[in-house]
Structure formats: structure tokens, C-alpha cells
Design a protein around this motif. Structure first.
Motif, short mmCIF file in Angstrom:
data_model
loop_
_atom_site.label_atom_id
_atom_site.label_comp_id
_atom_site.label_asym_id
_atom_site.label_seq_id
_atom_site.Cartn_x
_atom_site.Cartn_y
_atom_site.Cartn_z
N LEU A 295 -2.79 -21.47 12.45
CA LEU A 295 -2.14 -22.20 11.84
C LEU A 295 -1.78 -21.85 10.40
N ASP A 296 -2.96 -21.66 9.83
CA ASP A 296 -3.05 -21.41 8.20
C ASP A 296 -2.13 -20.30 7.91
N GLU A 297 -2.52 -19.32 8.89
CA GLU A 297 -1.52 -18.02 8.57
C GLU A 297 -0.11 -18.18 8.97
N LEU A 298 0.23 -18.97 9.84
CA LEU A 298 1.52 -19.33 10.13
C LEU A 298 2.30 -20.08 9.00
N GLU A 299 1.41 -21.24 8.34
CA GLU A 299 2.00 -21.76 7.12
C GLU A 299 1.86 -20.83 6.00
N ARG A 300 0.82 -19.89 5.73
CA ARG A 300 0.87 -19.09 4.38
C ARG A 300 1.81 -17.88 4.47
N GLN A 301 1.93 -17.38 5.81
CA GLN A 301 2.72 -16.06 5.78
C GLN A 301 4.01 -16.02 6.54
N VAL A 302 3.69 -16.70 7.65
CA VAL A 302 5.08 -16.43 8.70
C VAL A 302 6.17 -17.46 8.06
N LEU A 303 5.83 -18.72 7.83
CA LEU A 303 6.94 -19.65 7.33
C LEU A 303 7.51 -19.11 6.01
N PRO A 304 6.80 -18.81 5.00
CA PRO A 304 7.63 -18.01 3.71
C PRO A 304 8.39 -16.90 4.29
N LEU B 25 10.17 -16.42 7.09
CA LEU B 25 11.02 -16.97 7.85
C LEU B 25 12.06 -17.55 6.86
N THR B 26 11.67 -18.18 5.58
CA THR B 26 12.52 -18.70 4.87
C THR B 26 13.21 -17.69 3.82
N VAL B 27 12.52 -16.77 3.58
CA VAL B 27 13.07 -15.75 2.57
C VAL B 27 14.29 -15.17 3.80
N ALA B 28 13.78 -14.63 4.96
CA ALA B 28 14.68 -13.90 5.94
C ALA B 28 15.84 -14.90 6.07
N LEU B 29 15.83 -16.11 6.32
CA LEU B 29 16.93 -16.87 6.36
C LEU B 29 17.73 -16.88 5.38
#
Length: 135
Positions: free
Chosen positions: A117-126, A128-132
Motif C-alpha cells: 500500500l505504501d508503494e501504491l501511494e508513493r509510486q503508482v498513484l503519482p 497514474l496522476t501524471v499519466a492521466l
């Protein structure tokens, strides 16, 4: 008493019906008021609700599903020694279970989930936000 495998249960056997009447563990949500026909059917448990998440199976429409539902249980007469002591069963997602988990195994699952969950918050969410935003 039933012995060291089930010190919290008390037994009385009826000679006429050969049934077993049990008193449950103090934390058990089942009061065992009904007669148990077979010892192997005895299970003390208590549950903790999970969370509802949008889920889908490959090629299927989205459904609401429950994840991370748990119950603590003990099956004092089970043939599996791991189930004869209190343990946790963890539903990863609807119909997918990790069980039985001893305290050190549950701790390991919690650590792995927390790490992911920490990895999702620190890496995947940012990402995804940039890609979007770029899309």
C-alpha cells in the motif's frame, strides 16, 4: 473438560442421544446453544468486517466485492492441528482466503500489505496522476 486442546470448552454428553453440548469460548459469537452432532463440527469464531471494493473478473462486468474480511476461529476437534488453536482466516477478496494464519503469519501478511500500500501511494498513484494529466 476436553483437555489442553480446548480448555475453554466444557462438554456434557447425553447417553440417550450421544450428542455433545458445548459452552463456547468467551470471545465466540456462536453460543453453541444447539446440540452439536459431531465434535468435528465444533467451531468457535468471531468476525471483523472487511471493506467493499469494486471488483471484476477477467471479461466480466464490475461487481462490488468484499476484501480483507477476517474471522478468528478455533476448531478444537479438527484433524488439522493448526486449526485446533485460535487462528485467523483472511479473505483477500470475495472467495479467496488465506487460512489458517498463526499470529506470526498474520503479522507477515500485514507487513506485506502495508509495504504494498505504501508503494501504491508513493509510486503508482503519482505515476497514474501524471499519466492521466498527460493523456
Amino acid at each position: 473438560m476436553l483437555g489442553s486442546a480446548a480448555p475453554h470448552l466444557q462438554q456434557a454428553t447425553s447417553a440417550e442421544t450421544r450428542t455433545i453440548h458445548l459452552r463456547a469460548a468467551s470471545w465466540c459469537s456462536d453460543r453453541h446453544t444447539e446440540t452439536q452432532q459431531a465434535r468435528v463440527d465444533v467451531c468457535c469464531l468471531t468476525s471483523s468486517p472487511g471493506i467493499r471494493l469494486p471488483m471484476r473478473f477477467d471479461g466480466e462486468d464490475e461487481i462490488g466485492g468484499e476484501a480483507l474480511f477476517t474471522f478468528t476461529a478455533v476448531e478444537p476437534f479438527c484433524s488439522d492441528p493448526g486449526r485446533r488453536v485460535p487462528h485467523v482466516c483472511l479473505q483477500v477478496a470475495d472467495g479467496v482466503w488465506l487460512s489458517p494464519l498463526a499470529p506470526h503469519e498474520l503479522s507477515n501478511v500485514i507487513y506485506q500489505l502495508r509495504t504494498r500500500l505504501d508503494e501504491l501511494e508513493r509510486q503508482v498513484l503519482p505515476q497514474l496522476t501524471v499519466a492521466l494529466a498527460e493523456w
